[in-house]
Design an enzyme around this catalytic site. Structure first.
Site, PDB file in Angstrom:
ATOM      1  N   SER A 195      55.008-113.704 121.451  1.00 16.75           N
ATOM      2  CA  SER A 195      56.231-113.724 122.261  1.00 16.75           C
ATOM      3  C   SER A 195      57.436-113.083 121.587  1.00 16.75           C
ATOM      4  O   SER A 195      58.394-112.724 122.261  1.00 16.75           O
ATOM      5  CB  SER A 195      56.564-115.161 122.645  1.00 16.75           C
ATOM      6  OG  SER A 195      56.627-115.975 121.505  1.00 16.75           O
ATOM      7  N   HIS A 229      52.222-115.138 127.655  1.00 10.22           N
ATOM      8  CA  HIS A 229      52.970-113.913 127.959  1.00 10.22           C
ATOM      9  C   HIS A 229      52.052-112.777 128.424  1.00 10.22           C
ATOM     10  O   HIS A 229      52.538-111.690 128.720  1.00 10.22           O
ATOM     11  CB  HIS A 229      53.768-113.444 126.736  1.00 10.22           C
ATOM     12  CG  HIS A 229      54.933-114.325 126.427  1.00 10.22           C
ATOM     13  ND1 HIS A 229      56.170-114.144 126.993  1.00 10.22           N
ATOM     14  CD2 HIS A 229      55.032-115.412 125.632  1.00 10.22           C
ATOM     15  CE1 HIS A 229      57.012-115.075 126.545  1.00 10.22           C
ATOM     16  NE2 HIS A 229      56.332-115.860 125.713  1.00 10.22           N
ATOM     17  N   LYS A 258      55.962-118.058 133.603  1.00  9.45           N
ATOM     18  CA  LYS A 258      56.563-116.789 133.153  1.00  9.45           C
ATOM     19  C   LYS A 258      56.308-115.743 134.265  1.00  9.45           C
ATOM     20  O   LYS A 258      57.004-115.759 135.269  1.00  9.45           O
ATOM     21  CB  LYS A 258      56.011-116.406 131.790  1.00  9.45           C
ATOM     22  CG  LYS A 258      56.377-117.465 130.713  1.00  9.45           C
ATOM     23  CD  LYS A 258      56.048-117.044 129.318  1.00  9.45           C
ATOM     24  CE  LYS A 258      56.066-118.200 128.319  1.00  9.45           C
ATOM     25  NZ  LYS A 258      57.350-118.874 128.156  1.00  9.45           N
TER      26      LYS A 258
HETATM   27  C1  PLP Z   1      52.927-118.277 123.529  1.00  6.78           C
HETATM   28  C2  PLP Z   1      53.605-119.364 124.307  1.00  6.78           C
HETATM   29  N1  PLP Z   1      52.905-120.458 124.615  1.00  6.78           N
HETATM   30  C3  PLP Z   1      53.465-121.449 125.322  1.00  6.78           C
HETATM   31  C4  PLP Z   1      54.770-121.395 125.737  1.00  6.78           C
HETATM   32  C5  PLP Z   1      55.356-122.533 126.519  1.00  6.78           C
HETATM   33  O1  PLP Z   1      55.226-122.294 127.894  1.00  6.78           O
HETATM   34  P1  PLP Z   1      55.702-123.419 128.907  1.00  6.78           P
HETATM   35  O2  PLP Z   1      57.149-123.179 129.167  1.00  6.78           O
HETATM   36  O3  PLP Z   1      54.831-123.267 130.118  1.00  6.78           O
HETATM   37  O4  PLP Z   1      55.458-124.727 128.220  1.00  6.78           O
HETATM   38  C6  PLP Z   1      55.530-120.280 125.435  1.00  6.78           C
HETATM   39  C7  PLP Z   1      56.946-120.216 125.897  1.00  6.78           C
HETATM   40  O5  PLP Z   1      57.812-119.666 125.369  1.00  6.78           O
HETATM   41  C8  PLP Z   1      54.948-119.237 124.699  1.00  6.78           C
HETATM   42  O6  PLP Z   1      55.648-118.157 124.364  1.00  6.78           O
END
Ligand code: PLP
Length: 406
Positions: A195, A229, A258
């Site tokens: 990310s 992502h 997202k």
């Molecule tokens: C790689 C990754 N996993 C999980 C998440 C968390 O996602 P959620 O908002 O659905 O909990 C993020 C959010 O930034 C992320 O970048």
């Protein structure tokens, strides 16, 4: 009983974050969104900023699905039909038709037997990963994995955690080879798309290595990918890192919050894996799911993604991302090449990063500076995130603002 003593400790901690330049500080409050006009995409109003209108370059909504008329209508219809909240966890009385339909559709989209949704991707990772880690398990993790993976491993207390340098399949190979026979089971876990950088895991090589060294472990090697992502950004149909690399993980996790524009997380895998998780995962058993209306909205977002309209959204997002990368290159700014709509501008200095974020804000652009410990020291950056709602004029405007920074 008093908070006096602990509050002075908390204040010290916050002061330390401030002096390191890593305090996130007050949040901007969005008070309204102006629709696209005159060749520019939507603009955001913020509390306390009067009539100023901001270009948002820090949203994970890569396809603009949160604003898609059909997605909004699906959510409204389901809220009218089922109410706002689920009212219970799934196994008590909180399972609604849209939850079940969404799980089937996600499994089909990713070519798996079945799937299961959670309240977020964070809850999915922390609810799934520890269920595959015993006290005799070695966990192997990429150095830049997301915080949810790091905390899920802490929660799981494996026999050992080994970290390989970001994307280093050589180090992964040495770990798999060198530990052969030492542990009953290995779990290799990685983000699909990272990310902070928009780069992706080399899934094909990772899978090949895991197959090659699997015989050295009594209970085998499991691969797990968090592609939050990747879904709706990479791959011809937006199928994510798996589609992009033409490789698969044993257990695949992603978010609905997202590119799909809604909220929630999910895992897809074999029926046995999902049956086991439904009976054992505490984040599923003891916590509410997304609302039935969110599930209905996600079903519609997924259907749009698979349609010709989805292809057009993907193409627009990719066109704008390429335009931004090219523009940054023309300006002599350092970025990371690739096809993902996360386009980092590497500044490599905390102070300068803060100054550029300020400069962008003064010019009505919302962007996020990432500093240590979110990124390694020396890799401080501004993360720009492109969406299908950005127009060519938006990206030109952003590049003009960046060009004016000295
Ligand atoms: C790689 C990754 N996993 C999980 C998440 C968390 O996602 P959620 O908002 O659905 O909990 C993020 C959010 O930034 C992320 O970048």
């Amino acid at each position: 009983m008093s908070l006096n003593k602990i509050e002075s400790r908390l204040r010290d901690h916050l002061l330390e974050l401030h002096s390191n330049g890593t305090l996130k500080g007050a949040e901007h409050i969005v008070t309204g969104i102006e629709p696209a006009r005159e060749g520019y995409g939507p603009r955001y109003r913020l509390e306390g900023m009067g009539s100023r209108l901001f270009l948002r370059m820090n949203s994970n909504g890569y396809l603009g699905m949160a604003f898609h008329r059909q997605v909004i209508e699906a959510e409204s219809r389901a809220a009218a039909q089922y109410g706002c909240g689920p009212g219970a966890v799934r196994f008590i009385s909180g399972t609604y038709q849209p939850h079940v339909e969404l799980e089937k559709k996600l499994a089909k989209f990713h070519g798996r037997e079945t799937g299961m949704i959670f309240s977020s991707a964070y809850a999915t990772v922390t609810g799934v990963l520890p269920q595959f880690i015993s006290r005799e398990t070695l966990v192997i993790s990429d150095a830049l994995n997301h915080n949810c993976i790091i905390n899920a491993i802490l929660l799981a207390q494996p026999a050992e955690k080994a970290v390989y340098a970001h994307l280093s399949t050589d180090e992964l190979k040495n770990l798999l080879k060198g530990n052969s026979g030492n542990y009953k089971r290995v779990v290799v876990v990685t983000d699909g798309v990272f990310s902070m950088r928009g780069d992706h895991a080399p899934l094909k090589q990772i899978s090949a290595l895991c197959s090659r060294y699997e015989d050295g472990y009594e209970e085998g090697i499991i691969t797990m990918v968090d592609d939050s992502h990747g879904v709706g950004t990479l791959g011809e149909t937006g199928g994510g890192t798996e589609e992009y690399t033409q490789a698969r993980a044993d257990i695949y996790i992603a978010t609905l919050g997202k590119a799909l524009g809604v909220n929630g997380g999910y895992v897809v895998s074999s029926k046995k894996v999902i049956d086991y998780l439904r009976e054992t995962s505490p984040f599923y058993i003891y916590s509410n799911p997304v609302t039935p209306a969110e599930a209905a909205a996600a079903i519609t977002a997924l259907e749009i993604l698979k349609s010709s309209a989805g292809k057009m959204l993907l193409a627009t997002m990719r066109g704008r991302s390429a335009q931004l990368r090219q523009g940054l290159q023309n300006l002599g700014m350092e970025t990371i090449q690739g096809d993902h709509p996360i386009v980092p501008v590497l500044i490599r200095d905390t102070q300068q990063t803060a100054e550029l974020v300020r400069h962008l804000f003064e010019n009505n652009v919302l962007a996020t500076g990432l500093n240590y410990p979110v990124v390694p020291k020396g890799e401080e950056e501004i993360r720009l995130q492109v969406s299908a709602h950005h127009t060519e004029k938006d990206i030109d405007y952003l590049l003009d603002v960046l060009a004016g920074f000295s």
